[in-house]
Design a protein around this motif. Structure first.
Motif, PDB file in Angstrom:
ATOM      1  N   ILE A 238       0.844  -1.200   0.000  1.00 42.11           N
ATOM      2  CA  ILE A 238       0.000   0.000   0.000  1.00 42.11           C
ATOM      3  C   ILE A 238       0.874   1.242   0.000  1.00 42.11           C
ATOM      4  O   ILE A 238       1.798   1.359   0.796  1.00 42.11           O
ATOM      5  N   ARG A 239       0.588   2.176  -0.893  1.00 42.06           N
ATOM      6  CA  ARG A 239       1.391   3.401  -0.950  1.00 42.06           C
ATOM      7  C   ARG A 239       0.549   4.577  -1.440  1.00 42.06           C
ATOM      8  O   ARG A 239      -0.437   4.391  -2.165  1.00 42.06           O
ATOM      9  N   TYR A 240       0.976   5.738  -1.037  1.00 40.39           N
ATOM     10  CA  TYR A 240       0.348   6.983  -1.485  1.00 40.39           C
ATOM     11  C   TYR A 240       0.901   7.360  -2.861  1.00 40.39           C
ATOM     12  O   TYR A 240       2.099   7.208  -3.127  1.00 40.39           O
ATOM     13  N   THR A 241       0.017   7.876  -3.734  1.00 39.26           N
ATOM     14  CA  THR A 241       0.455   8.470  -4.997  1.00 39.26           C
ATOM     15  C   THR A 241      -0.026   9.922  -5.001  1.00 39.26           C
ATOM     16  O   THR A 241      -0.599  10.393  -4.020  1.00 39.26           O
ATOM     17  N   GLN A 242       0.178  10.598  -6.097  1.00 38.17           N
ATOM     18  CA  GLN A 242      -0.211  12.012  -6.158  1.00 38.17           C
ATOM     19  C   GLN A 242      -1.720  12.199  -5.994  1.00 38.17           C
ATOM     20  O   GLN A 242      -2.176  13.171  -5.395  1.00 38.17           O
ATOM     21  N   ASP A 243      -2.498  11.243  -6.496  1.00 41.11           N
ATOM     22  CA  ASP A 243      -3.955  11.430  -6.530  1.00 41.11           C
ATOM     23  C   ASP A 243      -4.741  10.450  -5.668  1.00 41.11           C
ATOM     24  O   ASP A 243      -5.966  10.521  -5.613  1.00 41.11           O
ATOM     25  N   GLY A 244      -4.065   9.511  -5.029  1.00 46.40           N
ATOM     26  CA  GLY A 244      -4.817   8.520  -4.260  1.00 46.40           C
ATOM     27  C   GLY A 244      -3.918   7.423  -3.732  1.00 46.40           C
ATOM     28  O   GLY A 244      -2.766   7.666  -3.377  1.00 46.40           O
ATOM     29  N   MET A 245      -4.458   6.214  -3.696  1.00 47.85           N
ATOM     30  CA  MET A 245      -3.751   5.071  -3.117  1.00 47.85           C
ATOM     31  C   MET A 245      -3.530   3.980  -4.155  1.00 47.85           C
ATOM     32  O   MET A 245      -4.404   3.689  -4.965  1.00 47.85           O
ATOM     33  N   GLN A 246      -2.346   3.399  -4.116  1.00 45.53           N
ATOM     34  CA  GLN A 246      -1.999   2.275  -4.983  1.00 45.53           C
ATOM     35  C   GLN A 246      -1.746   1.066  -4.084  1.00 45.53           C
ATOM     36  O   GLN A 246      -1.147   1.197  -3.011  1.00 45.53           O
ATOM     37  N   PHE A 247      -2.213  -0.104  -4.495  1.00 45.44           N
ATOM     38  CA  PHE A 247      -1.916  -1.312  -3.721  1.00 45.44           C
ATOM     39  C   PHE A 247      -2.044  -2.537  -4.618  1.00 45.44           C
ATOM     40  O   PHE A 247      -2.540  -2.464  -5.749  1.00 45.44           O
ATOM     41  N   ILE A 248      -1.571  -3.654  -4.096  1.00 44.12           N
ATOM     42  CA  ILE A 248      -1.707  -4.928  -4.806  1.00 44.12           C
ATOM     43  C   ILE A 248      -2.783  -5.743  -4.096  1.00 44.12           C
ATOM     44  O   ILE A 248      -2.747  -5.905  -2.874  1.00 44.12           O
ATOM     45  N   PRO A 261      -8.823   6.554  -6.155  1.00 37.82           N
ATOM     46  CA  PRO A 261      -8.746   7.967  -5.770  1.00 37.82           C
ATOM     47  C   PRO A 261      -9.126   8.148  -4.302  1.00 37.82           C
ATOM     48  O   PRO A 261      -9.957   7.404  -3.770  1.00 37.82           O
ATOM     49  N   GLY A 262      -8.531   9.119  -3.660  1.00 37.67           N
ATOM     50  CA  GLY A 262      -8.797   9.367  -2.250  1.00 37.67           C
ATOM     51  C   GLY A 262      -7.669   8.825  -1.407  1.00 37.67           C
ATOM     52  O   GLY A 262      -7.109   7.762  -1.694  1.00 37.67           O
ATOM     53  N   PHE A 263      -7.304   9.573  -0.371  1.00 38.43           N
ATOM     54  CA  PHE A 263      -6.124   9.240   0.410  1.00 38.43           C
ATOM     55  C   PHE A 263      -6.458   8.478   1.685  1.00 38.43           C
ATOM     56  O   PHE A 263      -7.518   8.644   2.277  1.00 38.43           O
ATOM     57  N   GLY A 264      -5.499   7.642   2.111  1.00 35.26           N
ATOM     58  CA  GLY A 264      -5.599   6.959   3.386  1.00 35.26           C
ATOM     59  C   GLY A 264      -5.721   5.450   3.250  1.00 35.26           C
ATOM     60  O   GLY A 264      -6.326   4.950   2.297  1.00 35.26           O
ATOM     61  N   GLU A 265      -5.137   4.749   4.201  1.00 37.09           N
ATOM     62  CA  GLU A 265      -5.219   3.289   4.190  1.00 37.09           C
ATOM     63  C   GLU A 265      -6.665   2.841   4.353  1.00 37.09           C
ATOM     64  O   GLU A 265      -7.060   1.787   3.839  1.00 37.09           O
ATOM     65  N   HIS A 266      -7.478   3.629   5.063  1.00 41.28           N
ATOM     66  CA  HIS A 266      -8.892   3.271   5.210  1.00 41.28           C
ATOM     67  C   HIS A 266      -9.586   3.197   3.854  1.00 41.28           C
ATOM     68  O   HIS A 266     -10.523   2.424   3.661  1.00 41.28           O
ATOM     69  N   GLN A 267      -9.104   4.005   2.887  1.00 40.39           N
ATOM     70  CA  GLN A 267      -9.691   3.988   1.547  1.00 40.39           C
ATOM     71  C   GLN A 267      -9.410   2.652   0.850  1.00 40.39           C
ATOM     72  O   GLN A 267     -10.226   2.178   0.059  1.00 40.39           O
ATOM     73  N   VAL A 268      -8.282   2.062   1.172  1.00 47.53           N
ATOM     74  CA  VAL A 268      -7.950   0.738   0.633  1.00 47.53           C
ATOM     75  C   VAL A 268      -8.942  -0.301   1.154  1.00 47.53           C
ATOM     76  O   VAL A 268      -9.422  -1.151   0.406  1.00 47.53           O
ATOM     77  N   TYR A 269      -9.279  -0.225   2.431  1.00 48.74           N
ATOM     78  CA  TYR A 269     -10.254  -1.151   3.014  1.00 48.74           C
ATOM     79  C   TYR A 269     -11.637  -0.961   2.391  1.00 48.74           C
ATOM     80  O   TYR A 269     -12.360  -1.938   2.154  1.00 48.74           O
ATOM     81  N   ASN A 270     -12.009   0.302   2.131  1.00 51.74           N
ATOM     82  CA  ASN A 270     -13.278   0.559   1.446  1.00 51.74           C
ATOM     83  C   ASN A 270     -13.287  -0.103   0.072  1.00 51.74           C
ATOM     84  O   ASN A 270     -14.283  -0.704  -0.341  1.00 51.74           O
ATOM     85  N   ALA A 271     -12.152   0.015  -0.636  1.00 48.14           N
ATOM     86  CA  ALA A 271     -12.042  -0.579  -1.975  1.00 48.14           C
ATOM     87  C   ALA A 271     -12.092  -2.103  -1.912  1.00 48.14           C
ATOM     88  O   ALA A 271     -12.731  -2.748  -2.746  1.00 48.14           O
ATOM     89  N   HIS A 301     -14.887  14.688   2.510  1.00 48.66           N
ATOM     90  CA  HIS A 301     -14.247  13.455   2.953  1.00 48.66           C
ATOM     91  C   HIS A 301     -12.758  13.546   2.565  1.00 48.66           C
ATOM     92  O   HIS A 301     -12.350  13.130   1.483  1.00 48.66           O
ATOM     93  N   LEU A 302     -11.943  14.128   3.435  1.00 47.67           N
ATOM     94  CA  LEU A 302     -10.502  14.275   3.190  1.00 47.67           C
ATOM     95  C   LEU A 302     -10.221  14.893   1.820  1.00 47.67           C
ATOM     96  O   LEU A 302      -9.364  14.434   1.077  1.00 47.67           O
ATOM     97  N   GLN A 303     -10.958  15.961   1.511  1.00 42.08           N
ATOM     98  CA  GLN A 303     -10.752  16.687   0.254  1.00 42.08           C
ATOM     99  C   GLN A 303      -9.588  17.667   0.385  1.00 42.08           C
ATOM    100  O   GLN A 303      -9.464  18.360   1.398  1.00 42.08           O
ATOM    101  N   LEU A 304      -8.781  17.738  -0.659  1.00 40.14           N
ATOM    102  CA  LEU A 304      -7.644  18.666  -0.656  1.00 40.14           C
ATOM    103  C   LEU A 304      -8.010  19.975  -1.343  1.00 40.14           C
ATOM    104  O   LEU A 304      -8.633  19.982  -2.396  1.00 40.14           O
ATOM    105  N   PHE A 305      -7.591  21.085  -0.718  1.00 43.29           N
ATOM    106  CA  PHE A 305      -7.802  22.418  -1.278  1.00 43.29           C
ATOM    107  C   PHE A 305      -6.530  23.245  -1.108  1.00 43.29           C
ATOM    108  O   PHE A 305      -5.717  22.984  -0.216  1.00 43.29           O
ATOM    109  N   GLU A 306      -6.404  24.228  -1.956  1.00 44.61           N
ATOM    110  CA  GLU A 306      -5.372  25.245  -1.735  1.00 44.61           C
ATOM    111  C   GLU A 306      -5.915  26.172  -0.648  1.00 44.61           C
ATOM    112  O   GLU A 306      -7.021  26.703  -0.758  1.00 44.61           O
TER     113      GLU A 306
END
Length: 446
Positions: A238-248, A261-271, A301-306
């Motif tokens: 599991i790893r962070y990328t620019q736009d979300g989470m990548q995993f095997i 898309p979307g950040f956090g290890e919890h997002q991996v569990y949702n997927a 939900h963990l939205q990124l903004f400037e």
């Protein structure tokens, strides 16, 4: 008693205030006195055991007299549900249920007609109308089953009779009605009985509280998700990328690269839960992976903004529990490795007599995970700050009753090297105003 039997029922209600459309079937034992309020919604089907005289009832009201309204109501509900032999998914959990539901809906909607809970509108009073949203061409139904008090999931099961149930996780919430954490776990565990006996239950086996649910009586199939080698759907790398989470994803001796898309290890569990659910409905893992790439993260939900002064803002103001707070802090630390990390935390609601303890637990979480500056907004949120200080957090800590002084402080301390997490719930006006003031624009996602 009165009217035509050719009217099509399109809506259902068991309270007068639920009648908002024509062609509604209203089941009520209460005597209706002010018929004028119902005139805009005729034709109306009234199912009643009240001893009306026929001349009392207006012509636009089709009237069915029954011996027992409650019994008639549930016969109607069960009859309607069993018209449809389709997969019905019920999702519960302290955090992640809306996102998981939306992921499943997103994957399936490319090729199937899906009906689902609207965003996180999962009130028990909406169950009947959600059931009636299943139509002849509906191929899959997906419903959130939240817990406000014990019995809620059992009640949802009486309506939806799910073939697939998902428990995302169990934290500490709604203790004002469930009284204790054990009571809350038991209320969430009602999902086990709600599912069809030949159905499927999907659980996160690494969630401590979910493991306390008694599943010995369940005769269906249990699918386990997580990172452990025993899981049926397992995530690794599991790893962070620019736009979300990548995993095997590992399943049945095969491996798949997944991006969500979307950040956090919890997002991996949702997927993982989402992929497991759609796989049960015949969607292959590669197909699900392709569709998930275009999933859009939910608002607040963990939205990124400037943010102001060229800072980065993480808006996570939809809800707050200790479970979601932990996930948000992990995201803050992962995205802010080389930056000053500021956490702005609001009050945790619906805790009843456990409020003080849960807020202290939140303070402990912040102390253990770590931030560079802690700011709390609200009287009860001050307990979080005080406990973190008591534990020796060793960073600047500020507590404010509202957002005015909080914004002034943030304006002075944030810059291009700062990332700010604002964590609260949808009912906190002060937190929402602060998040709005802090935003400059949404960050690009490509």
């Amino acid at each position: 008693m009165q009217g035509s039997d050719n009217e099509m029922i399109q809506y259902g209600a068991y309270r007068l205030k639920q009648v908002k459309n024509s062609n509604t079937a209203l089941f009520t034992s209460k005597r209706i006195i002010n018929w004028k309020k119902l005139e805009p919604f005729t034709p109306l089907v009234l199912v009643t055991d009240w001893p009306y005289r026929q001349k009392e009832i207006p012509k636009g009201v089709i009237t069915i007299k029954v011996a027992n309204v409650e019994e008639a109501y549930w016969k109607f509900v069960h009859f309607y549900r069993y018209q449809f032999q389709i997969p019905v998914v019920a999702i519960t959990g302290t955090s992640g249920k809306t996102t998981t539901k939306e992921m499943i809906k997103h994957i399936l909607s490319f090729e199937k007609k899906v009906t689902a809970t609207i965003l996180s509108s999962n009130s028990r009073t909406a169950f009947l109308q959600y059931l009636l949203s299943i139509e002849d061409d509906t191929e899959v139904a997906i419903f959130e089953t939240a817990v406000g008090s014990p019995g809620d999931i059992s009640n949802a099961g009486n309506y939806f009779k799910p073939t697939i149930g998902i428990i995302t996780n169990i934290g500490a919430h709604h203790l004002n009605y469930c009284k204790t954490l054990d009571g809350y776990i038991q209320a969430k565990g009602e999902m086990v009985q709600a599912i069809d006996p030949k159905g499927t239950l999907i659980i996160n086996i690494e969630d401590v509280n979910t493991s306390k649910v008694d599943m010995t009586s369940f005769r269906g199939r249990i699918i386990k998700i997580g990172k452990d080698a025993s899981c049926d759907f397992r995530a690794s790398h599991i790893r962070y990328t620019q736009d979300g989470m990548q995993f095997i994803l590992h399943h049945k001796m095969k491996s798949y690269d997944i991006f969500i898309p979307g950040f956090g290890e919890h997002q991996v569990y949702n997927a993982l839960a989402s992929i497991a659910a759609v796989y049960e409905m015949g969607v292959t893992i590669p197909e699900a992976a392709v569709q998930l790439q275009s999933f859009r993260q939910l608002n607040k939900h963990l939205q990124l903004f400037e943010g102001i002064n060229d800072s980065i803002l993480i808006d996570d103001t939809w809800s707050i529990t200790t479970t979601s707070l932990s996930a948000a802090l992990e995201v803050l630390n992962a995205l802010g490795k080389s930056k000053k990390k500021v956490a702005v935390i609001g009050t945790i609601t619906d805790l009843g007599s456990s409020g003080y303890i849960i807020h202290e637990q939140a303070g402990e979480l912040i102390h253990d995970i770590g931030v560079d500056v802690l700011i709390t907004i609200g009287d009860h949120a001050k307990i979080i700050a005080d406990h973190a200080v008591k534990l020796g957090i060793g960073v600047p800590v500020y507590s404010f009753k509202n957002n005015v002084l909080g914004y002034q402080l943030l304006h002075d301390i944030v810059d291009a090297n700062t990332i700010v997490l604002i964590k609260g719930d949808m009912y906190s006006k002060s937190i929402h105003e602060l998040a709005s003031k802090m935003k400059k624009s949404s960050l690009p996602t490509e």
